[in-house]
Design a protein around this motif. Structure first.
Motif, short mmCIF file in Angstrom:
data_model
loop_
_atom_site.label_atom_id
_atom_site.label_comp_id
_atom_site.label_asym_id
_atom_site.label_seq_id
_atom_site.Cartn_x
_atom_site.Cartn_y
_atom_site.Cartn_z
N SER A 58 0.83 -1.20 0.00
CA SER A 58 0.00 0.00 0.00
C SER A 58 0.87 1.26 0.00
O SER A 58 0.53 2.27 -0.61
CB SER A 58 -0.92 0.01 1.23
N ALA A 59 1.99 1.18 0.72
CA ALA A 59 2.87 2.35 0.83
C ALA A 59 3.57 2.69 -0.49
O ALA A 59 3.87 3.85 -0.74
CB ALA A 59 3.91 2.12 1.93
N VAL A 60 3.82 1.67 -1.30
CA VAL A 60 4.57 1.91 -2.54
C VAL A 60 3.73 1.76 -3.80
O VAL A 60 4.25 1.90 -4.91
CB VAL A 60 5.79 0.96 -2.63
N LEU A 78 -3.26 -0.24 -5.29
CA LEU A 78 -3.57 0.09 -3.90
C LEU A 78 -4.86 -0.60 -3.47
O LEU A 78 -4.96 -1.11 -2.35
CB LEU A 78 -3.69 1.60 -3.73
N ARG A 132 1.74 7.66 2.35
CA ARG A 132 2.46 6.39 2.19
C ARG A 132 3.21 6.03 3.47
O ARG A 132 3.34 4.85 3.82
CB ARG A 132 3.42 6.49 1.00
#
Length: 408
Positions: free
Chosen positions: A100-102, A109, A172
């Protein structure tokens, strides 16, 4: 100084033993990961150049992951030893939050949030079953409450802290922080939670437990008993401003008050359920229905609404340890699968509550009536609790005679 440190650690270990603290920390990370997106939703929408409603579907994706993953993942992993299973479940969550962060775009996502939700219900079920199996006799519900405290703290503490990280370091970074927190919890689980063998028996035998009337009633009690207060909480902000007359700036403080009540209620519910499971559940549901009616009558008086917010949070979470314990005791040979299905049922009830509340506001008697709708639904849950209590108090059948309520 050393003596003081040892003393503090000893007191904390007595209050929350390290195995339960480890499981609680993972639940804290998973819950923070579920709710943190609510605080960073506009930032996510802006960062991905999508409308806010589209970003809101990320919440739906996580919930769908929990609904699907509860029964499916638990059934597929039911025969695995607990330690490798816990490691795998938490690893999936960590990787999904890192994903999800990247994630470079909205589609990835969305997939990452669905994957993060897939393992939550199964881990929660394993954590609850582990807590109960290691608890002293007569203290099972309190052990459930201590693990579930991680959920309370994730909502009350983890979500605002994650939002703060997202606002200052970017959305993020919030997901990366959740991944790091959950990984730290896993290290504690591997250090302090004793290994346990895989459950015995066949998958068909585990599924057969859902034919039992006691299990069906326990699952129904959770779904129906919670849907009323969840309907109210889903629209608590507009209720507080539109009915209560509070300004928008007061809502965060009132939600913090609700969360404080939730933490207190979690422990209270565990203690009461240890003493008298079904009588305490019936009593709590009755009081909850009465408080919702009182909120409808006096929610516009701010001096009364403030303590009612605390009491509402207390009662909403006081019923959870007893409901989870009832599912565990009713399921018998398949507690993990039953608790996972129970968690999925709760998510389904929450989704229904959001739809129901919107329908009441848009096409029904209006915003304030949500309190009465919540009270009526809670009363229906009370009816199930009283029926279960009556079944429990029936005399045992004579040897060789089939009881009238046996079977499905």
């Amino acid at each position: 100084m050393i003596v003081r440190t040892i003393r503090v650690r000893t007191i904390w270990s007595v209050c929350v033993p390290l195995p339960l603290l480890s499981l609680m920390l993972v639940v804290f990370g998973l819950t923070t990961g579920e709710f943190v997106i609510a605080g960073i939703l506009p930032d996510v929408a802006a960062g991905l150049a999508v409308p806010v409603p589209a970003a809101g579907r990320l919440v739906t994706a996580y919930a769908l992951g929990m609904i699907v993953g509860g029964p499916v993942v638990t059934a597929l992993t039911a025969r695995l030893p607990r330690r490798p299973l816990v490691t795998g479940l938490v690893a999936v969550s960590v990787l999904a939050n890192l994903g999800s962060a990247v994630a470079p775009g909205y589609g990835l996502l969305l997939a990452a949030r669905f994957a993060a939700g897939l393992v939550v219900a199964t881990f929660f079920a394993v954590a609850i079953a582990t807590a109960v199996s290691t608890a002293p006799e007569g203290r099972q519900a309190s052990a459930v409450a201590k693990v579930a405290l991680g959920m309370n703290l994730g909502i009350v503490l983890g979500t605002p802290l994650g939002t703060l990280v997202g606002q200052h370091l970017g959305w993020r970074a919030a997901f990366a922080a959740v991944a790091a927190l959950t990984a730290a919890g896993l290290l504690m689980v591997l250090r302090f939670v004793p290994a346990s063998p895989a459950p015995t028996g066949s998958m068909r035998g585990e599924l057969r437990v859902f034919k039992g009337r006691d299990v069906q009633l326990a699952l129904a009690l959770t779904a129906v008993g919670n849907v009323g207060v969840v309907t109210v909480f889903s629209y608590i902000a507009p209720l507080l401003t539109g009915v209560g007359g509070f300004g928008e700036g007061a809502v965060p403080a009132l939600l913090l008050l609700y969360g404080a009540g939730a933490v207190a209620g979690n422990f209270l519910g565990g203690r009461l359920a240890d003493r008298a499971l079904m009588p305490s559940l019936a009593g709590l549901l009755a009081v909850l229905a009465a408080v919702l009616v009182l909120f409808w009558a006096a929610g516009g008086v701010r001096i009364l609404a403030v303590p009612l917010v605390f009491v509402l949070g207390l009662l909403a979470f006081a019923i959870i340890p007893g409901m989870q314990t009832r599912v565990l005791t009713a399921a018998g040979a398949a507690p993990t699968l039953a608790v996972a299905v129970n968690a999925s049922g709760f998510q389904t009830a929450a989704a229904f509550a959001g739809w129901l509340g919107g329908a009441v506001i848009d096409h029904g008697p209006g915003l304030r009536s949500l309190y009465l709708v919540g009270a009526a639904l809670t009363a229906a849950g009370l009816g199930i609790a009283l029926y279960v209590l009556r079944r429990d108090r029936r005399p045992s059948p004579e040897p060789g005679r089939r009881p009238e309520h046996a079977g499905t």
